[in-house]
Every structure is written in structure tokens, then in C-alpha cells.
Design an enzyme around this catalytic site. Structure first.
Site, short mmCIF file in Angstrom:
data_model
loop_
_atom_site.label_atom_id
_atom_site.label_comp_id
_atom_site.label_asym_id
_atom_site.label_seq_id
_atom_site.Cartn_x
_atom_site.Cartn_y
_atom_site.Cartn_z
N HIS A 88 0.80 -1.22 0.00
CA HIS A 88 0.00 0.00 0.00
C HIS A 88 0.84 1.28 0.00
CE1 HIS A 88 -3.61 -2.32 0.60
NE2 HIS A 88 -3.13 -2.85 1.71
N GLN A 100 -0.22 -13.77 5.57
CA GLN A 100 -1.38 -13.08 6.13
C GLN A 100 -2.68 -13.78 5.77
OE1 GLN A 100 -0.04 -8.64 5.16
NE2 GLN A 100 -1.71 -8.75 6.66
#
Length: 246
Positions: A43, A145
């Protein structure tokens, strides 16, 4: 002892996100004693080519640099390992096969598929660390994740992948994938249950604070790795406070 080995031995570590390619923030965070910096290539504005400079900023104070890559692409994981990062935290891992391929890319044969160029890469000091190859696999943290309903469904199979060291629960994306517009008590309870279930796997766990679970609460649950705050949040909060004061 490497960062990975310390976590496997029971250490709890707290760190901060880095969203910008700012070596000063890395050096400052390391010097004030932050356990690790997690560089966000998914991000943030940093890119793969920024990572060696960020690693050099922390090298004088021996703090761990982890990287969240932009994708699960195995060659990217191998490249980060060659750069000499202390570990990867790979987003949106939904299946055991994905987890296996990620972990394999970070380990040398026979444990994995990472290409061997130990005499030329930054991780080996460009060949000056003559015993780098012997310890490389044991020093590289591989965290995946779980951030989707598919990942939750396959949690046990993902956790069973031997070369995966840690499961990192991503509350924000998981909340969105569950259909909630924002974190709330219901999503927090689901994440609580997921962490409890994963805790029985024997794998080390990491996350960020989420609804109903602040930093202190999560540390009491014996999670191995907790990430709070970021360079962007710190700067924004300072500037907002400055604006209010004038």
C-alpha cells in the site's frame, strides 16, 4: 540470534509500519528501540528498489527490517531474501499451496527453491560472509497473512505448512471481506475466534490492534508480533496538532 530465531524462542516484538521510502524514519525508529520496521510495498509508496537503502539505514543499529511485498509472487520473495531482509509478511494468502510456494521461494534447496548466488548478493555482504549459506534458511522469517474468508476456511492447512513461521491476521481486509463497512464488535469477535483457533496450531502469530483488542490486550495474549502506528500516521498527527495550536 536472528530476529526469526528470537521469535521462535518466545520473544514478543512490537514494530511500526513504514509506508514511505524514508531512511531517516527507519534509522530513527531503530535508534529509539523499536523492535522492527515493517516496510509496506503493498500500500505504501516505497518500491522494491528502495529496500536496500532502507536496510542500510538500520544496519548500524541492528534492528529488524521486514517487508510486506505487493503480491505473493515467489520471485519477489526470493529477491527480498537476496537483499537481506529479516523476513517477509505476505498479503492475502488463501491456500496452503500459496503458502508453500511463498515459503519455498525464501529457502534454499532442499528446503525450498530459492536460487543460489550467495557470493554476489547483499544478504551475504556481497560474498564477505562466507558462512551465509549455512544460516540463511534459519534467519529468514516467513509470515503469511490471513485476510479473507477463504484464508479463514483454510487456516489449519495454511498453518500446517512447515516452512511458514508465522500467521499474521489482517483485521482490516478481513473485516471488509466479511462484508462489514468498518470494524465493529461482530468483526472483532470473529477475529478473536480466529486468533484463538490459530493459537492451537503451534505457529507464531502476529496482527495489528483491532476493534476490542488494543495493544496491551494483544500482548497479554502472547502474540509474537504486533505492529502499531506508521510514519504517515505520526506525521499526520503531528501536523494536525500543530495546525490546532496556531
Amino acid at each position: 540470534m536472528s530476529f526469526r530465531q528470537s521469535l521462535l524462542n518466545g520473544r514478543q516484538a512490537t514494530g511500526t509500519w513504514l509506508f514511505s521510502p524514508n531512511p531517516i524514519y527507519v534509522e530513527l525508529a531503530a535508534r529509539v528501540g523499536i523492535d522492527f520496521i515493517l516496510v509496506d510495498l503493498e500500500h505504501g509508496e516505497a518500491v522494491l528498489q528502495d529496500v536496500p537503502l532502507l536496510l542500510r539505514a538500520a544496519s548500524g543499529v541492528s534492528k529488524a527490517i521486514l517487508v510486506r511485498p505487493p503480491s505473493q509472487d515467489p520471485p519477489t520473495q526470493a529477491k527480498l531474501a537476496d537483499f537481506g531482509v529479516d523476513g517477509v509478511v505476505v498479503p492475502k494468502v488463501d491456500t496452503a499451496q500459496q503458502a508453500f510456494e511463498i515459503a519455498s521461494a525464501c529457502r534454499y534447496p532442499k528446503r525450498g527453491t530459492r536460487g543460489l548466488a550467495a557470493g554476489s548478493i547483499r544478504a551475504s555482504g556481497y560474498g564477505t560472509h562466507t558462512k551465509y549459506r549455512q544460516g540463511a534458511d534459519d534467519d529468514m522469517l516467513v509470515a503469511v497473512q490471513i485476510e479473507t474468508q477463504d484464508g479463514m476456511t483454510n487456516r489449519d492447512a495454511i498453518a500446517a505448512v512447515d516452512e511458514v513461521d508465522m500467521i499474521f491476521v489482517g483485521p482490516n481486509d478481513l473485516t471488509a471481506d466479511l462484508g462489514y463497512p468498518a470494524q465493529n464488535a461482530e468483526s472483532g469477535a470473529i477475529i478473536d475466534k480466529l486468533i484463538e483457533q490459530l493459537g492451537r496450531s503451534g505457529k507464531r502469530l502476529g496482527t495489528i490492534p483491532y476493534f476490542g483488542a488494543d495493544r496491551a490486550t494483544l500482548l497479554k495474549r502472547n502474540l509474537s508480533m504486533l505492529v502499531t502506528g506508521s510514519d504517515i500516521a505520526a506525521q499526520r498527527q503531528y501536523l494536525e496538532a500543530l495546525k490546532k495550536s496556531v
